[in-house]
Design a protein around this motif. Structure first.
Motif, PDB file in Angstrom:
ATOM      1  N   ASP B 157       0.958  -0.941   0.223  1.00  0.00           N
ATOM      2  CA  ASP B 157       0.002   0.200  -0.014  1.00  0.00           C
ATOM      3  C   ASP B 157       0.857   1.503   0.161  1.00  0.00           C
ATOM      4  O   ASP B 157       0.893   2.086  -0.725  1.00  0.00           O
ATOM      5  N   HIS B 158       2.398   0.917   0.723  1.00  0.00           N
ATOM      6  CA  HIS B 158       2.992   2.313   0.491  1.00  0.00           C
ATOM      7  C   HIS B 158       3.449   2.659  -0.736  1.00  0.00           C
ATOM      8  O   HIS B 158       4.486   3.918  -1.106  1.00  0.00           O
ATOM      9  N   ILE B 159       3.744   1.508  -1.880  1.00  0.00           N
ATOM     10  CA  ILE B 159       4.371   1.865  -3.132  1.00  0.00           C
ATOM     11  C   ILE B 159       3.531   2.344  -3.918  1.00  0.00           C
ATOM     12  O   ILE B 159       2.352   1.992  -4.245  1.00  0.00           O
ATOM     13  N   LEU B 160       3.754   3.097  -4.305  1.00  0.00           N
ATOM     14  CA  LEU B 160       3.419   4.262  -5.474  1.00  0.00           C
ATOM     15  C   LEU B 160       3.749   3.522  -7.158  1.00  0.00           C
ATOM     16  O   LEU B 160       2.388   3.438  -7.630  1.00  0.00           O
ATOM     17  N   PHE B 161       4.820   3.642  -7.247  1.00  0.00           N
ATOM     18  CA  PHE B 161       5.005   3.081  -8.687  1.00  0.00           C
ATOM     19  C   PHE B 161       7.089   2.978  -8.348  1.00  0.00           C
ATOM     20  O   PHE B 161       7.565   3.136  -7.874  1.00  0.00           O
ATOM     21  N   PHE B 162       7.141   1.791  -9.494  1.00  0.00           N
ATOM     22  CA  PHE B 162       8.551   1.814  -9.764  1.00  0.00           C
ATOM     23  C   PHE B 162       8.876   2.453 -11.481  1.00  0.00           C
ATOM     24  O   PHE B 162       8.104   2.273 -11.832  1.00  0.00           O
ATOM     25  N   GLU B 163      10.620   2.679 -11.296  1.00  0.00           N
ATOM     26  CA  GLU B 163      10.117   3.584 -12.200  1.00  0.00           C
ATOM     27  C   GLU B 163      11.382   3.187 -13.147  1.00  0.00           C
ATOM     28  O   GLU B 163      12.420   2.622 -11.761  1.00  0.00           O
ATOM     29  N   THR B 164      12.175   2.324 -14.004  1.00  0.00           N
ATOM     30  CA  THR B 164      13.430   2.425 -14.355  1.00  0.00           C
ATOM     31  C   THR B 164      14.191   3.361 -14.291  1.00  0.00           C
ATOM     32  O   THR B 164      14.098   4.472 -14.313  1.00  0.00           O
ATOM     33  N   ALA B 168      20.632  -0.095 -16.444  1.00  0.00           N
ATOM     34  CA  ALA B 168      19.420  -1.454 -16.535  1.00  0.00           C
ATOM     35  C   ALA B 168      19.632  -2.608 -15.184  1.00  0.00           C
ATOM     36  O   ALA B 168      18.038  -3.185 -15.377  1.00  0.00           O
ATOM     37  N   HIS B 169      20.731  -2.419 -14.150  1.00  0.00           N
ATOM     38  CA  HIS B 169      20.307  -3.483 -13.366  1.00  0.00           C
ATOM     39  C   HIS B 169      19.842  -3.098 -12.081  1.00  0.00           C
ATOM     40  O   HIS B 169      19.551  -3.727 -11.075  1.00  0.00           O
ATOM     41  N   LEU B 186      12.727  -4.059 -13.873  1.00  0.00           N
ATOM     42  CA  LEU B 186      10.850  -3.902 -13.925  1.00  0.00           C
ATOM     43  C   LEU B 186      10.382  -5.435 -14.684  1.00  0.00           C
ATOM     44  O   LEU B 186       9.300  -5.701 -13.907  1.00  0.00           O
ATOM     45  N   LYS B 187      11.219  -6.098 -15.542  1.00  0.00           N
ATOM     46  CA  LYS B 187      10.034  -7.170 -15.980  1.00  0.00           C
ATOM     47  C   LYS B 187       9.982  -8.679 -14.695  1.00  0.00           C
ATOM     48  O   LYS B 187       9.169  -8.650 -14.850  1.00  0.00           O
ATOM     49  N   GLN B 188      11.228  -8.463 -14.428  1.00  0.00           N
ATOM     50  CA  GLN B 188      10.893  -9.288 -13.134  1.00  0.00           C
ATOM     51  C   GLN B 188       9.862  -8.498 -12.179  1.00  0.00           C
ATOM     52  O   GLN B 188       9.752  -9.290 -11.217  1.00  0.00           O
ATOM     53  N   LEU B 189       9.948  -7.397 -11.682  1.00  0.00           N
ATOM     54  CA  LEU B 189       9.275  -7.090 -10.836  1.00  0.00           C
ATOM     55  C   LEU B 189       7.426  -7.204 -11.177  1.00  0.00           C
ATOM     56  O   LEU B 189       6.486  -7.662 -10.219  1.00  0.00           O
ATOM     57  N   ARG B 198      -3.435  -4.745  -7.572  1.00  0.00           N
ATOM     58  CA  ARG B 198      -3.186  -3.391  -8.038  1.00  0.00           C
ATOM     59  C   ARG B 198      -2.300  -2.631  -9.169  1.00  0.00           C
ATOM     60  O   ARG B 198      -1.714  -1.244  -9.445  1.00  0.00           O
ATOM     61  N   PHE B 199      -1.118  -3.525  -9.242  1.00  0.00           N
ATOM     62  CA  PHE B 199       0.645  -3.023  -9.908  1.00  0.00           C
ATOM     63  C   PHE B 199       0.023  -3.127 -11.442  1.00  0.00           C
ATOM     64  O   PHE B 199      -0.485  -4.068 -12.499  1.00  0.00           O
ATOM     65  N   CYS B 200       0.436  -2.030 -11.948  1.00  0.00           N
ATOM     66  CA  CYS B 200      -0.294  -2.152 -13.779  1.00  0.00           C
ATOM     67  C   CYS B 200       1.186  -1.795 -14.436  1.00  0.00           C
ATOM     68  O   CYS B 200       1.500  -0.705 -14.352  1.00  0.00           O
ATOM     69  N   ARG B 201       1.796  -2.369 -15.653  1.00  0.00           N
ATOM     70  CA  ARG B 201       2.794  -1.971 -16.204  1.00  0.00           C
ATOM     71  C   ARG B 201       2.193  -1.696 -17.892  1.00  0.00           C
ATOM     72  O   ARG B 201       1.805  -1.541 -18.800  1.00  0.00           O
ATOM     73  N   CYS B 202       1.979   0.222 -17.278  1.00  0.00           N
ATOM     74  CA  CYS B 202       1.332   0.925 -18.315  1.00  0.00           C
ATOM     75  C   CYS B 202       2.304   1.807 -19.309  1.00  0.00           C
ATOM     76  O   CYS B 202       2.121   2.561 -20.328  1.00  0.00           O
ATOM     77  N   HIS B 203       2.913   1.026 -19.120  1.00  0.00           N
ATOM     78  CA  HIS B 203       4.971   1.686 -20.281  1.00  0.00           C
ATOM     79  C   HIS B 203       6.018   0.750 -19.396  1.00  0.00           C
ATOM     80  O   HIS B 203       5.780   0.310 -18.475  1.00  0.00           O
TER      81      HIS B 203
END
Lengths: 435, 248
Positions: B157-164, B168-169, B186-189, B198-203
């Motif tokens: 719930d505290h995570i807003l988003f992940f970003e590259t 690359a690692h 990002l792929k493995q996440l 809740r989590f969506c890979r939108c880009h």
């Protein structure tokens, strides 16, 4: 036919620019900008393709870059680079064509199939060389660790622009003379020699400049270490004074005790000794703890900055308990990163009402961590925005520090940076995995 | 049940702590017991580990024993991950930052400050009690970042988003409090979090927690999140976001 060749010819510049500047986080405007560039080039090519329109196009491209496509000023350098690349390919294929086939320049330029295939070939070659160029620039950036100094970039950039202008003049003159074959070949050779030598010259200048910077850095390191030794010697002096006072205090206490003057002793303790003890412990300064950092350059840098902070009236708390001998990353990079963190922390803390700065270094079995926290005055800037170029709490035209940190740290797979705000403190945490 | 433990080698100080704590428990009517007050760190460890419940530990730093307060805390952490550790120290030994970092100490109490001792101990007990009984303490899905030295747990719930990132690692994890670099891709996440809707890979470069989306701009393909940060979305990503069951 000419429409087709114009179409492809106009595509060369946006193609090269797109390849050089592509990365997945480019906003939509980037691609819109490239389309606009193509449209402008195509338009001018069909209506009137000469040097004047080219200059107008270049100016148009530069404006688009900065205002529409979200590119940085430095990326304008890719315009002359792309142009040089295209001219290279253009001349190369054309001169190749003319050597293989016994035709005149006019036939090659305007008659099918020569014009068709040569333009196609040039497009392919531009694509290949653009990718190649992009790769070379990337590796070059990685190996030259220090971010380019602005004056050096200006030199290289100005040089390339001059190069581009020369080729404009050259192609105009060539056109006036009707492209004799020998001239074409000579031009190609001259171009290559000139481009190559200017690049070499620029690299040499940069290298000399880097050397000068290295020497300056060594001088600064030495000065910082001197400052550190002075401070530590001063503190030792204070300690000796205290030891002297301590003996006197013990004598007084023993005096009261031997005469059994317990009430006077109690007064003496609570009014004289205890308050003094609290005063002594007020300063959590503990600069000597920096001795755990066993790299003189880094130690000198940190001590210099923390001494400066202390002089500004900031409460400095240092906490280093473990010896740190190895740092598992390049020391120049580490010093630069820590230096930037400390500069930011000092500026923010001095602005804040609490004026607190904490420096912590920890060595664990598999990692090393540096934690720099500071109190701050809230400017309501979203955290991530602070890292963008040109964004700063100190006003316009500043804010390169954190961007530089990111550039430096992106080279390392084993170094991780955390930025958080907790309990009213801004915290930068640098975590280095031991390899 | 929250248990209290004390480890202090100086008998006088230890007695002081014991009596202060017992007074506080009585006065404030806390549901706590003082399980162990000792000078021997090994004794504390054996009592605490066999108790099998979370503890609030008051530890002196210099125990004049085989191990010091910090090492004792590290041992405690091995069997009590969520325990609350409070170091009791003299001013001259203050090394709060290192201890906070290494064992996630909750607080530090200064022995020298005699007048405020009662107040400070009360504050610690209150803080620990609050955290222990808060609803957040119940299990909710947590994202674990484990390195060989420490393990961090961040509730989904505290995570807003992940970003590259430029590397690359490494991936950037954004929370309300800030952002941190974590190893991984990002792929493995995306795979790891695929079980959570809740989590969506939108880009290509963004994996976002859709619960925290504030607003989606259809023209510029930018997604704004609760903390005013923006992410990009590809055309496919926008479709994914809009076709979610509870989209805005």
């Amino acid at each position: 036919m000419t429409l087709f060749t114009n179409f492809l010819t106009s595509a060369w510049i946006p193609l090269a620019l797109g390849i050089f500047l592509y990365h997945p986080k480019r906003p939509r405007e980037f691609y819109v900008g490239l389309d606009l560039i193509f449209a402008a080039l195509f338009l001018t090519a069909t209506i009137a393709g000469n040097e004047l329109t080219l200059l107008i196009n270049v100016a148009f491209m530069a404006l688009l870059f900065y205002f529409v496509m979200g590119c940085r000023l430095i990326e304008l350098i890719y315009i002359p680079i792309s142009y040089i690349l295209i001219v290279l390919c253009d001349y190369g294929i054309e001169s190749l064509c003319l050597t293989i086939f016994p035709i005149s320049t006019e036939t090659m330029l305007y008659e099918y199939p020569y014009s068709f295939y040569s333009v196609l070939l040039i497009t392919v070659l531009v694509t290949i060389l653009a990718f190649g160029g992009r790769f070379v620039i990337r590796t070059f950036k990685k190996r030259i660790r220090n971010p380019f100094h602005p004056s050096v970039l200006l030199l290289i950039g100005g040089n390339l622009i001059l190069c581009a202008i020369l080729f404009l003049v050259n192609s105009w003159a060539g056109r006036q003379n009707g492209f004799p074959e020998s001239v074409l070949k000579t031009n190609l050779i001259l171009f290559c020699i000139y481009a190559f030598s200017t690049i070499l010259l620029s690299l040499f200048v940069f290298h000399t400049f880097a050397e000068k910077e290295r020497i300056e850095r060594k001088k600064e390191e030495y000065r910082q270490l001197q400052e550190y030794t002075n401070q530590v010697e001063q503190m030792y002096g204070q300690l000796r004074a205290f030891k002297h006072d301590y003996t006197n205090i013990l004598l007084s206490i023993s005096g009261y005790l031997s005469e059994q003057k317990y009430r006077e002793l109690s007064e003496y303790f609570y009014q004289s000794i205890l308050p003094d003890n609290q005063k002594l412990n007020q300063s959590q300064y503990r600069l000597h703890q920096l001795s755990h950092i066993q790299n003189p350059a880094l130690k000198g840098l940190i001590s210099s900055k923390l001494i400066y902070a202390h002089e500004l009236g900031i409460h400095v708390y240092i906490d280093i308990l473990d010896d740190i001998e190895q740092f598992y990353m390049d020391m120049v990079d580490l010093s630069r990163v820590i230096g930037i963190f400390l500069d930011n922390a000092i500026e923010a803390a001095s602005e804040s009402p609490e004026k607190e700065l904490r420096f912590n270094a920890v060595c664990q079995p598999h990692s090393i961590a540096f934690v720099i926290s500071n109190s701050f005055a809230d400017h309501q800037i979203p955290l991530k925005k602070l890292e963008c170029m040109g964004v700063s709490t100190k006003g316009a035209h500043r804010g390169m520090g954190l961007h530089n940190v990111n550039t430096i740290l992106s080279q390392y797979d084993n170094v991780f940076k955390n930025t958080t705000i907790a309990d009213g403190f801004f915290i930068q945490n640098l975590h280095i995995q031991k390899k | 049940m929250l248990h209290l433990y004390i480890c202090e080698d100086n008998a006088l100080h230890r007695q002081q702590l014991v009596s202060t704590i017992e007074k506080i428990i009585l006065m404030e009517n806390f549901d706590l017991t003082l399980k162990c007050a000792t000078a021997d760190p090994d004794e504390l460890c054996s009592v605490a580990s066999s108790a099998n419940d979370t503890g609030l530990y008051f530890l002196d730093i210099d125990l004049h024993a085989e191990i010091n307060g910090l090492e004792l805390a590290q041992k405690i952490r091995q069997f009590d991950m969520r325990g609350f550790i409070v170091f009791v120290t003299t001013h001259s030994e203050m090394c709060s930052m290192t201890f906070s970092y290494k064992v996630e100490a909750m607080d530090f109490i200064v022995k020298d400050d005699i007048e405020n001792l009662h107040q400070r101990i009360l504050q610690c007990i209150q803080k620990a009690y609050e955290r222990y009984s808060s609803p957040n303490n119940q299990t909710q899905p947590v994202f674990r970042i484990s390195t060989r030295d420490r393990e961090q747990c961040i509730p989904y719930d505290h995570i807003l988003f992940f970003e590259t990132t430029a590397n690359a690692h490494k991936v950037l994890l954004h929370t309300y409090d800030g952002f941190m670099e974590i190893p991984g891709q990002l792929k493995q996440l995306e795979l790891q979090l695929s079980s959570d809707p809740r989590f969506c890979r939108c880009h290509r470069c963004f994996l976002i927690n859709c619960d925290h989306i504030l607003h989606i701009d259809m023209k510029t393909h930018m997604v704004t999140l609760d903390n005013q940060e923006t992410c990009l979305a590809s055309s496919k990503g926008i479709k994914l976001l809009l076709h979610r069951p509870d989209s805005p």
